[in-house]
Design an enzyme around this catalytic site. Structure first.
Site, PDB file in Angstrom:
ATOM      1  N   LYS A 155       0.879  -1.173   0.000  1.00  0.00           N
ATOM      2  CA  LYS A 155       0.000   0.000   0.000  1.00  0.00           C
ATOM      3  C   LYS A 155       0.921   1.230   0.000  1.00  0.00           C
ATOM      4  O   LYS A 155       1.460   1.618   1.035  1.00  0.00           O
ATOM      5  CB  LYS A 155      -0.910  -0.030   1.239  1.00  0.00           C
ATOM      6  CG  LYS A 155      -1.969   1.065   1.204  1.00  0.00           C
ATOM      7  CD  LYS A 155      -1.425   2.215   1.986  1.00  0.00           C
ATOM      8  CE  LYS A 155      -2.064   3.513   2.036  1.00  0.00           C
ATOM      9  NZ  LYS A 155      -1.892   4.467   0.999  1.00  0.00           N
ATOM     10  N   ASN A 204       5.434   9.317  12.908  1.00  0.00           N
ATOM     11  CA  ASN A 204       5.398   8.627  14.210  1.00  0.00           C
ATOM     12  C   ASN A 204       3.971   8.293  14.631  1.00  0.00           C
ATOM     13  O   ASN A 204       3.718   7.234  15.193  1.00  0.00           O
ATOM     14  CB  ASN A 204       6.054   9.494  15.277  1.00  0.00           C
ATOM     15  CG  ASN A 204       7.551   9.374  15.198  1.00  0.00           C
ATOM     16  OD1 ASN A 204       8.105   9.622  14.131  1.00  0.00           O
ATOM     17  ND2 ASN A 204       8.186   8.969  16.265  1.00  0.00           N
ATOM     18  N   VAL A 235       1.222   7.687  12.836  1.00  0.00           N
ATOM     19  CA  VAL A 235       0.657   6.532  12.134  1.00  0.00           C
ATOM     20  C   VAL A 235       1.447   5.265  12.476  1.00  0.00           C
ATOM     21  O   VAL A 235       0.874   4.205  12.725  1.00  0.00           O
ATOM     22  CB  VAL A 235       0.624   6.786  10.606  1.00  0.00           C
ATOM     23  CG1 VAL A 235       0.228   5.532   9.862  1.00  0.00           C
ATOM     24  CG2 VAL A 235      -0.342   7.917  10.281  1.00  0.00           C
ATOM     25  N   GLU A 244       9.768   2.477  10.657  1.00  0.00           N
ATOM     26  CA  GLU A 244      10.813   3.499  10.498  1.00  0.00           C
ATOM     27  C   GLU A 244      10.107   4.841  10.440  1.00  0.00           C
ATOM     28  O   GLU A 244       9.256   5.056   9.583  1.00  0.00           O
ATOM     29  CB  GLU A 244      11.622   3.268   9.214  1.00  0.00           C
ATOM     30  CG  GLU A 244      12.572   2.097   9.297  1.00  0.00           C
ATOM     31  CD  GLU A 244      13.515   2.134  10.473  1.00  0.00           C
ATOM     32  OE1 GLU A 244      13.833   3.235  10.973  1.00  0.00           O
ATOM     33  OE2 GLU A 244      13.933   1.058  10.934  1.00  0.00           O
ATOM     34  N   CYS A 260      13.902  11.442   6.116  1.00  0.00           N
ATOM     35  CA  CYS A 260      13.936  11.226   7.567  1.00  0.00           C
ATOM     36  C   CYS A 260      15.349  11.392   8.092  1.00  0.00           C
ATOM     37  O   CYS A 260      15.551  11.588   9.288  1.00  0.00           O
ATOM     38  CB  CYS A 260      13.357   9.874   7.939  1.00  0.00           C
ATOM     39  SG  CYS A 260      14.201   8.525   7.153  1.00  0.00           S
ATOM     40  N   GLU A 273      10.108  17.219  14.074  1.00  0.00           N
ATOM     41  CA  GLU A 273      10.491  16.988  12.677  1.00  0.00           C
ATOM     42  C   GLU A 273       9.702  17.954  11.786  1.00  0.00           C
ATOM     43  O   GLU A 273       8.479  18.014  11.874  1.00  0.00           O
ATOM     44  CB  GLU A 273      10.180  15.539  12.279  1.00  0.00           C
ATOM     45  CG  GLU A 273      10.594  15.246  10.855  1.00  0.00           C
ATOM     46  CD  GLU A 273      10.435  13.776  10.474  1.00  0.00           C
ATOM     47  OE1 GLU A 273       9.327  13.243  10.608  1.00  0.00           O
ATOM     48  OE2 GLU A 273      11.436  13.182  10.029  1.00  0.00           O
TER      49      GLU A 273
HETATM   50  N1  LIG Z   1      10.211   8.628   8.030  1.00  0.00           N
HETATM   51  C1  LIG Z   1       9.947   9.095   6.838  1.00  0.00           C
HETATM   52  O1  LIG Z   1      10.666   8.846   5.921  1.00  0.00           O
HETATM   53  C2  LIG Z   1       8.718   9.889   6.631  1.00  0.00           C
HETATM   54  C3  LIG Z   1       8.241  10.723   7.604  1.00  0.00           C
HETATM   55  N2  LIG Z   1       7.122  11.440   7.382  1.00  0.00           N
HETATM   56  C4  LIG Z   1       6.679  12.377   8.437  1.00  0.00           C
HETATM   57  O2  LIG Z   1       5.281  12.316   8.542  1.00  0.00           O
HETATM   58  C5  LIG Z   1       4.704  13.593   8.322  1.00  0.00           C
HETATM   59  C6  LIG Z   1       3.359  13.440   7.668  1.00  0.00           C
HETATM   60  O3  LIG Z   1       3.490  12.829   6.385  1.00  0.00           O
HETATM   61  P1  LIG Z   1       2.376  11.846   5.857  1.00  0.00           P
HETATM   62  O4  LIG Z   1       2.512  11.580   4.427  1.00  0.00           O
HETATM   63  O5  LIG Z   1       1.053  12.356   6.315  1.00  0.00           O
HETATM   64  O6  LIG Z   1       2.794  10.488   6.628  1.00  0.00           O
HETATM   65  P2  LIG Z   1       1.907   9.259   7.019  1.00  0.00           P
HETATM   66  O7  LIG Z   1       2.568   8.541   8.125  1.00  0.00           O
HETATM   67  O8  LIG Z   1       0.498   9.681   7.196  1.00  0.00           O
HETATM   68  O9  LIG Z   1       1.939   8.354   5.685  1.00  0.00           O
HETATM   69  C7  LIG Z   1       2.819   7.270   5.464  1.00  0.00           C
HETATM   70  C8  LIG Z   1       2.046   6.073   4.900  1.00  0.00           C
HETATM   71  O10 LIG Z   1       1.084   5.629   5.866  1.00  0.00           O
HETATM   72  C9  LIG Z   1      -0.220   5.621   5.274  1.00  0.00           C
HETATM   73  N3  LIG Z   1      -1.214   5.900   6.309  1.00  0.00           N
HETATM   74  C10 LIG Z   1      -1.780   7.098   6.639  1.00  0.00           C
HETATM   75  N4  LIG Z   1      -2.672   6.936   7.651  1.00  0.00           N
HETATM   76  C11 LIG Z   1      -2.664   5.624   7.966  1.00  0.00           C
HETATM   77  C12 LIG Z   1      -3.340   4.847   8.927  1.00  0.00           C
HETATM   78  N5  LIG Z   1      -4.225   5.367   9.782  1.00  0.00           N
HETATM   79  N6  LIG Z   1      -3.083   3.511   8.989  1.00  0.00           N
HETATM   80  C13 LIG Z   1      -2.187   2.946   8.166  1.00  0.00           C
HETATM   81  N7  LIG Z   1      -1.502   3.633   7.206  1.00  0.00           N
HETATM   82  C14 LIG Z   1      -1.730   4.957   7.111  1.00  0.00           C
HETATM   83  C15 LIG Z   1      -0.146   6.676   4.200  1.00  0.00           C
HETATM   84  O11 LIG Z   1      -1.192   6.501   3.267  1.00  0.00           O
HETATM   85  P3  LIG Z   1      -1.798   7.776   2.474  1.00  0.00           P
HETATM   86  O12 LIG Z   1      -0.704   8.306   1.628  1.00  0.00           O
HETATM   87  O13 LIG Z   1      -2.892   7.200   1.690  1.00  0.00           O
HETATM   88  O14 LIG Z   1      -2.233   8.748   3.528  1.00  0.00           O
HETATM   89  C16 LIG Z   1       1.243   6.393   3.642  1.00  0.00           C
HETATM   90  O15 LIG Z   1       1.214   5.262   2.813  1.00  0.00           O
HETATM   91  C17 LIG Z   1       5.737  14.343   7.517  1.00  0.00           C
HETATM   92  O16 LIG Z   1       5.613  15.709   7.672  1.00  0.00           O
HETATM   93  C18 LIG Z   1       7.009  13.803   8.108  1.00  0.00           C
HETATM   94  O17 LIG Z   1       7.313  14.496   9.288  1.00  0.00           O
HETATM   95  C19 LIG Z   1       6.440  11.342   6.208  1.00  0.00           C
HETATM   96  C20 LIG Z   1       6.870  10.541   5.210  1.00  0.00           C
HETATM   97  C21 LIG Z   1       8.083   9.776   5.334  1.00  0.00           C
HETATM   98  O1  LIG Z   2      18.780   9.165   3.372  1.00  0.00           O
HETATM   99  C1  LIG Z   2      18.325   8.240   2.692  1.00  0.00           C
HETATM  100  O2  LIG Z   2      18.878   7.859   1.659  1.00  0.00           O
HETATM  101  C2  LIG Z   2      17.097   7.482   3.122  1.00  0.00           C
HETATM  102  C3  LIG Z   2      16.212   8.321   3.951  1.00  0.00           C
HETATM  103  C4  LIG Z   2      14.972   7.627   4.338  1.00  0.00           C
HETATM  104  O3  LIG Z   2      14.938   6.447   4.537  1.00  0.00           O
HETATM  105  C5  LIG Z   2      13.737   8.387   4.506  1.00  0.00           C
HETATM  106  O4  LIG Z   2      13.751   9.601   4.387  1.00  0.00           O
HETATM  107  O5  LIG Z   2      12.709   7.752   4.739  1.00  0.00           O
END
Ligand SMILES: NC(=O)C1=CN([C@@H]2O[C@H](COP(=O)(O)OP(=O)(O)OC[C@H]3O[C@@H](n4cnc5c(N)ncnc54)[C@H](OP(=O)(O)O)[C@@H]3O)[C@@H](O)[C@H]2O)C=CC1
Ligand SMILES: O=C(O)CCC(=O)C(=O)O
Length: 487
Positions: free
Chosen positions: A180, A235, A237, A255, A289, A390
């Site tokens: 997904k 974090n 979700v 992660e 991240c 973040e």
């Molecule tokens: N560690 C990392 O690499 C990342 C960190 N983030 C952080 O998260 C913040 C918000 O970003 P966002 O895109 O909203 O991140 P989310 O955690 O909401 O999204 C990540 C994934 O989880 C899915 N998801 C959303 N809600 C649920 C749920 N209730 N149950 C299961 N899966 C779910 C999303 O689907 P859908 O797209 O359909 O909502 C997407 O596939 C960013 O500002 C950033 O700080 C975001 C992305 C990557």
């Molecule tokens: O720095 C990278 O290459 C990976 C970073 C990463 O895993 C993320 O942003 O989710």
């Protein structure tokens, strides 16, 4: 070369077939650099679609796990070759869908190819150990078995690399998958599945279901036939997913965020530190991240570092990542842009000094996109929100410290522990940083971002569920150990 793709509707991939959702609904994915550019339409799937995918994955896994690692590896090698042939097309879709520059998107797609090849090779490597038994007539050894069906939930910031570093190890060790992807980058993910479909995975081994996180993502986390769930994202979700998986006894891997520091010592090579700070903080518009978001500088070199950082940041070219000469693209979506702008506002309100940037970009080249200036704050202290939370955008918080001990203390003074860098020429300082820094990835004289596919990746504290992804570490999540005693 830029390949233009037609606007089309992308389907789910379930049991070896491209299928529409039972909802008959689609969602439009647009380009954050220019919202008039429609990248494609993706399915808004239902729980019924998810059921079909999980059932297909469950059935297919029984035969998939019986193939030799070599046979599974051959299909992964084929998928790698196909993705490599389609690299320009996939990279262009990625840039149009989430905004990173085309050169970054090409680099990431090439990384996806390398990840597939790395794990294809895993099919020929050892999976266990012979352990001496106390019984002289017995043979004792370990082997590994797949989990079963793995649910994969991915974010939009690395639309090829993250799905790949979760799918490839899951598959090589004999699991089937239901993916997904983030809705934001579901077209890019569909392109990956086109490569998987062409590579010849048996029907049901690889499944793609697009749709809302709260429906399909949460549905995966709660599904009794999903044996393991791997997630990268926020974090909030991540913790919900972990709790759902724990409640039904499924394995999970999360992660999540980072608040990654760079420490600059008085003896550092300042030009190196400036270049690495800019790359770590502003590449991919700060949406990693592992991005640098706090820069902790020893007072002796603070003013000089700041002067050089400002000068070089002013040279950054911002615009549509498809265009030549552009170094930084837009935020990936409107919500992300607004999050970044609200953190900038918070920084000002809490008393940090805005040195550079801080505004949404406007004008002919920018009005249709989600562009924000690279932003640098001075006079930040560790209590401020911009030093703790973040941001996931191109924002640097500069923090002055008097000693390296204070620097490491400030670096650790957050709830996250993903990656951290130090710039120093003093070996003692390097060693104490390696020992004292609470982060899963510590880097010396190198930027905080930049993950190598053959090395373990993951965070400490709130950044992960304490498991590791990638490299040989992936086998720990995607398999269970069986200890065998033969007499
Ligand atoms: N560690 C990392 O690499 C990342 C960190 N983030 C952080 O998260 C913040 C918000 O970003 P966002 O895109 O909203 O991140 P989310 O955690 O909401 O999204 C990540 C994934 O989880 C899915 N998801 C959303 N809600 C649920 C749920 N209730 N149950 C299961 N899966 C779910 C999303 O689907 P859908 O797209 O359909 O909502 C997407 O596939 C960013 O500002 C950033 O700080 C975001 C992305 C990557
Ligand atoms: O720095 C990278 O290459 C990976 C970073 C990463 O895993 C993320 O942003 O989710």
């Amino acid at each position: 070369m830029v390949v233009q793709s037609e606007i089309k509707t992308y389907l789910n991939y379930i049991d070896g077939e491209w299928t529409s959702s039972s909802s008959d609904e689609v969602i439009k994915n647009t380009n954050p650099a220019n919202i008039e550019d429609v990248v494609g339409y993706v399915q808004v799937s239902t729980k019924d679609d998810l059921e079909s995918a999980v059932a297909a994955a469950n059935k297919a896994q029984k035969d998939w796990k019986k193939l030799s690692g070599d046979a599974r590896g051959k299909i992964l090698f084929k998928a790698a070759d196909i993705l490599e042939q389609r690299l320009d097309e996939v990279a262009e879709i990625m840039t149009r869908e989430m905004g990173k520059t085309l050169s970054e998107a090409k680099g990431e797609t090439a990384r996806g190819v390398a990840i597939l090849r790395y794990y294809a090779g895993e099919g020929m490597r050892k999976v266990g150990d012979v352990i001496p038994s106390t019984d002289k007539d017995a043979l004792m050894f370990t082997t590994r078995v797949p989990l079963g069906v793995v649910g994969i939930i991915t974010p939009w910031n690395f639309p090829v690399a993250i799905p790949m570093w979760k799918a490839a190890p899951a598959l090589i060790y004999g699991n089937s998958i239901v993916m997904k992807p983030a809705t934001e980058t579901a077209v890019t993910c569909a392109k990956i599945f086109e490569c998987f479909a062409e590579a010849g995975f048996p029907s049901g081994v690889v499944n793609l279901v697009t749709g809302q996180g709260s429906v399909i993502g949460q549905g995966l986390a709660e599904h009794p036939d999903i044996n393991g769930i791997t997630f990268t994202g926020s974090n909030t979700v991540g913790k919900q997913i972990g709790q759902s998986a724990l409640a039904r006894g499924a394995k999970y891997q999360l992660e999540m965020g980072g608040k990654n520091p760079v420490i600059v010592s008085a003896d550092a090579d300042l030009d190196l530190a400036v270049d690495a700070t800019i790359s770590g903080a502003f590449r991919s518009t700060g949406q990693k991240c592992t991005a640098t978001s706090r820069v902790i500088v020893q007072s002796d070199v603070y003013d000089e570092f700041k002067k050089r950082l400002l000068a070089k940041t002013k040279d950054i070219t911002i615009g549509n990542g498809l265009n030549d000469g552009i170094w930084m693209g837009p935020s990936a979506n409107e919500k992300q842009l607004n999050t970044v702008l609200s953190y900038i506002q918070k920084g000002k309100e809490e008393g940090a000094t805005l040195l550079l940037g801080g505004e949404r970009l406007t004008g002919e080249d920018y009005d249709n996109g989600y562009y924000v200036e690279p932003t640098i704050f001075d006079h930040v202290n560790s209590d401020m929100t911009i030093a703790q939370e973040e941001i996931f955008g191109p924002v640097i918080a500069l923090i002055k410290v008097d000693s390296m001990e204070e620097g490491v203390h400030v670096a650790n003074d957050v709830e996250y522990g993903l990656s951290a860098s130090i710039f120093t020429t003093n070996i003692q300082q390097m060693l104490s940083f390696i020992e004292e820094m609470d982060a899963g990835l510590v880097r010396i004289n190198a930027e905080s971002a930049g993950v190598e596919l053959q090395a373990p990746f993951g965070g400490m504290k709130q950044s992960s569920s304490h498991s590791r992804e990638q490299g040989q570490a992936a086998i720990e999540f995607f398999t269970s150990i069986k200890t065998v005693f033969v007499k």
